[in-house]
Design an enzyme around this catalytic site. Structure first.
Site, mmCIF file in Angstrom:
data_model
loop_
_atom_site.group_PDB
_atom_site.id
_atom_site.type_symbol
_atom_site.label_atom_id
_atom_site.label_comp_id
_atom_site.label_asym_id
_atom_site.label_seq_id
_atom_site.Cartn_x
_atom_site.Cartn_y
_atom_site.Cartn_z
ATOM 1 N N CYS A 201 39.581 39.642 42.715
ATOM 2 C CA CYS A 201 39.492 40.904 41.980
ATOM 3 C C CYS A 201 40.690 41.048 41.038
ATOM 4 O O CYS A 201 41.831 40.978 41.480
ATOM 5 C CB CYS A 201 39.469 42.061 42.983
ATOM 6 S SG CYS A 201 39.570 43.676 42.200
ATOM 7 N N CYS A 204 42.920 44.235 42.311
ATOM 8 C CA CYS A 204 43.725 44.284 43.544
ATOM 9 C C CYS A 204 43.951 42.918 44.184
ATOM 10 O O CYS A 204 44.681 42.814 45.164
ATOM 11 C CB CYS A 204 43.072 45.220 44.557
ATOM 12 S SG CYS A 204 41.630 44.508 45.379
ATOM 13 N N CYS A 217 34.235 44.512 44.041
ATOM 14 C CA CYS A 217 35.296 44.325 45.017
ATOM 15 C C CYS A 217 35.136 45.362 46.130
ATOM 16 O O CYS A 217 35.102 46.561 45.863
ATOM 17 C CB CYS A 217 36.656 44.487 44.348
ATOM 18 S SG CYS A 217 38.029 44.453 45.507
ATOM 19 N N CYS A 220 38.778 47.611 46.558
ATOM 20 C CA CYS A 220 39.251 48.688 45.673
ATOM 21 C C CYS A 220 38.124 49.373 44.898
ATOM 22 O O CYS A 220 38.362 50.350 44.195
ATOM 23 C CB CYS A 220 40.305 48.161 44.700
ATOM 24 S SG CYS A 220 39.623 47.149 43.365
ATOM 25 N N ASP A 338 48.008 17.303 30.269
ATOM 26 C CA ASP A 338 47.694 17.164 31.683
ATOM 27 C C ASP A 338 46.171 17.080 31.814
ATOM 28 O O ASP A 338 45.467 17.932 31.275
ATOM 29 C CB ASP A 338 48.258 18.415 32.375
ATOM 30 C CG ASP A 338 47.878 18.502 33.834
ATOM 31 O OD1 ASP A 338 47.158 17.615 34.337
ATOM 32 O OD2 ASP A 338 48.305 19.476 34.480
HETATM 33 ZN ZN LIG Z 1 39.742 44.998 44.079
#
Ligand SMILES: [Zn+2]
Length: 412
Positions: A201, A204, A217, A220, A338
């Site tokens: 997320c 959060c 999510c 949150c 890379d």
């Molecule tokens: Zn979240």
């Protein structure tokens, strides 16, 4: 305000003239179009020049990791239905190149501008756009996931309180995070094939749940917003629920998504989706990408894939097996030195295709394909790889400098 006829002040005029002169000198010296050096000279003489040039235009900015050059072209084509357009069509997408492009469009009503992701917030501040299209954010070879998250955060801060209408992809959690600080967002369900950068997320750090096409999510409550525009197969659904057919010369699902977003942008300027989508058909190969060229009696389709998400989108648009595929990978400056990103791409999607491998880093790629259990041949160069395939279509997928090498060799 568009149509503002207030002339540029003398200093700005001088800056424009000096920039054009510098670009001309650079062209004569054989150093490309000169638009970047010209823009740098102009900005040196008048640091506010970009803002001054933009003041005369309705500005539309386009940014993303993938598809921004194409989408800029699609939007420009659609808006020409409503007035003259100036655009950085050749993809010089940092402030100097943008300044140079706008300096060439004094009669335009619209400025349709592709912006490098890292410069979006600054260019948005300078040009006071009416609309900003945000397509997707994923890691480039040069970046890792944490840097992509930081970029989204920078966009979020830069776009907070903007007066522009943001047209943003509701299916990309990082894009939603970046755009949702803005008061005026039009959400487009444009899809997202590459999900590796979007499992945590952005708000959060929790784990995103992804039931079907939805995402959210549980920690949150940050979640997919309701989209008023959508890509649905070969159609664009508008906010009234009408379905408009997409006809493009450009291949692949990703370009249909770009068309859906472009139709939503055009609508904010009063161009109906039907008109916008019809005009988009005119857009052909862009800077050689998707071009089909004849070389050694084979038809090579040239496909550029610059980062893991780009490779995945490209695999989804190539002709099915047994169409041969040539893969070319370099690791020079513009590619990122890379090659660990090769391990982020699911090459098993190429199973069944005859595969030829070329480029500076063909051995890195060979190791990757070997581990994926694929059958392939390592070739010395383009000619040898092409001769391995029977006459007919060959899909050639290359990263940035490998693509440039390829175009030089096949004469395009
Ligand atoms: Zn979240």
């Amino acid at each position: 305000m568009a149509g503002n006829t207030e002339p540029l002040p003398p200093r700005a005029k001088l800056a424009v003239t000096a920039g054009k002169a510098a670009a001309a000198v650079s062209r004569v010296a054989g150093r490309g179009s000169g638009s970047v050096i010209g823009g740098k000279v102009s900005l040196r003489l008048d640091p506010d020049l970009l803002a001054r040039l933009a003041r005369h235009l309705d500005v539309i900015l386009v940014s993303a990791t993938n598809g921004k050059t194409t989408t800029t072209r699609l939007i420009a084509e659609a808006l020409r239905a409503s007035g003259p357009v100036v655009s950085n069509a050749l993809g010089a997408n940092m402030p100097a190149g943008i300044t140079s492009a706008l300096a060439g469009g004094s009669d335009a009503r619209y400025g349709v501008i592709e912006v490098d992701e890292k410069y979006l917030a600054g260019v948005a501040r300078d040009t006071t756009p009416k609309a900003i299209a945000l397509l997707n954010l994923s890691r480039d070879q040069l970046d890792r996931a944490a840097e992509t998250r930081m970029l989204a955060e920078k966009w979020r801060e830069g776009l907070a309180g903007t007066k522009a209408t943001i047209i943003a992809n509701a299916d990309d959690p990082l894009i939603v995070w970046a755009a949702s600080s803005s008061p005026n967002v039009v959400w487009v369900a444009a899809g997202q094939e590459w999900k590796d950068d979007a499992w945590s997320c952005p708000s959060c750090g929790g784990v995103l749940q992804r039931p079907g096409d939805d995402w959210g999510c549980a920690d949150c409550g940050f979640r997919r917003p309701h989209a008023t525009w959508a890509l649905n197969g070969d159609y664009v659904l508008d906010p009234q629920g009408s379905a408009w057919p997409i006809h493009l010369q450009l291949p692949g699902r990703a370009n249909k998504a770009n068309a859906a977003t472009s139709a939503a942008v055009a609508a904010t300027f009063g161009v109906p989706p039907q008109v916008a989508l019809e005009r988009m058909y005119a857009v052909q190969a862009i800077a050689g990408r998707y071009d089909v060229v004849t070389f050694l009696d084979r038809q090579l389709r040239l496909l550029l894939a610059k980062n893991p998400a780009g490779w995945l989108e490209t695999f989804s648009l190539i002709d099915p097996p047994p169409t041969p595929v040539i893969l070319s990978v370099n690791a020079r400056g513009a590619d990122g030195t890379d090659t660990s990103w090769l391990w982020d791409v699911d090459y098993t999607r190429l199973a069944g295709h005859p595969i030829m491998v070329i480029g500076d880093r063909k051995l890195d790629l060979a190791v990757r394909l070997e581990v994926a259990g694929l059958d392939f041949r390592v070739c010395e160069n383009t000619d040898e790889a092409v001769r391995m395939a029977p006459p007919g279509r060959i899909e050639v997928i290359a990263n940035y400098t490998a693509f440039q090498d390829l175009r030089r060799r096949v004469g395009n």
